[in-house]
Write a protein that holds these residues in place. Sequence first.
Motif: not given
Length: 465
Positions: A304-317
């Motif tokens: 379970l992870v906060p969505a407003d996490d600053g992840r790059p849009s290509d996190w799955p990649a």
Amino acid sequence: MTLVRTLLEIPELRMRLRAGGDLLDREVTRIYGTELPDPSRYLSEGELVLSGLLWWREPGDAEPFVAALAHARCAALAASGADTGGIPDELVAACERHRMPLLEVPADLSFAVVTERVVLALAAESGGARKRLLSAAAEDASLPTLLTHAATELGADCWVCSATGRVVAGSAPGAPRERTVLPVGGRSAVPWSLVVGAELGPGPTEVAEELASLVGLARAREEEVRRVRMGVAAPLLALLADPAGSAAELATAFAATGLPADLPLRVLLAHAPGAGDILGELLAEHPGPVFVGELADAGGAVALVPADDGRPSDWPAAATRALERLGGGRVLIGIGGPAPMPGLRGASEEARHALGAAARRAERVAVVSGEEIGVHRLLLAGAPDELRRALRERTLGSLAGHPELLRTVRVYLECSGSPARTAKALHVHVNTLRYRLARAGELLGADLTDFRTQVDVYLALSVDN
């Protein structure tokens, strides 16, 4: 030499002897914590085995566990009965029968403290640089501080790296300069390595090996702290992975985490050997509160992870690239959300369908987000394979045997039913296109200009994609 009796004499541990009073002169060479009912494949001679007895469920469970320790020639068993209402009598009897010293750990004593004190006792006879490293570890066991001290002793910078390529910590910024690489002890699915930026002789190699052991101790301590922190979210994580859980149960379990109900969250489901370790690695540098838990089914984990996490849009990649470096078996991850607490059930369903979509991909590593696949694909991912195939066969019928017509129909539907755009995409005349569509309609027994027919056919064509 560290003996079993030495551990009983450490005042901070307050351990009490329950069995094997005539075996206290056994040498302890290392420490290993386990909650597996049968840990035999992981045991080594001379180990002090540390256990909270979570494997003990009913009478008869103690015999195979203790027999495995005795067969591996372990030094002793240190057990806490905090979760079992005390040390079971059958465990005491089994230890006496197999001549295995049994030390009772006080219920209020953290295993992290036991591990730290035992490792420090094991290393207490080291000299010179090894002693100074040990002293630094006792004063401040954080990895950056430990590596800084080690860099001074070795005359070279040191880094700890995970098998995914992540730099866990270092004595200097920048990429590691690999000259000497040593494995860090531990049984995680994501191994760590100690990297030293110099070629080492025999003496410095001993210091580096000591450092690798201390890094392993620091990791074990951090993982135990993390497990305790994750414990408050364990009921919630289990409910997210269980479609049968009620909304009321979900709300009650969510309240225990202390997260605000309006915080948008993502649900990650993973299936792989060591899935919990893998999710923990991918989320190790996440700035917000992250909860990771193992699932009851083997090889499954949820996060379970906060969505407003600053992840790059290509996190799955990016996650896929990291996991490809890790190697090993198939790794499948599905991501659902974001959604606040009232929508978590839907986010978990989305993650489950995304995980199904990942499983249908040919790649060894597949990370799929519900955001990157259409709603129709999520719906298809949730259907059993047999149903998907049956619906495809029933809808397409004899058209399935005509690849050129199938491609024509697919492009026609992807062009929103526009003959002009379809003809241009296929590089054919509009009259040729109309002939093909008419022929396809005959084989389908349906009108391809009808919207509902278009939806049914497009879903059927999407089954194999």
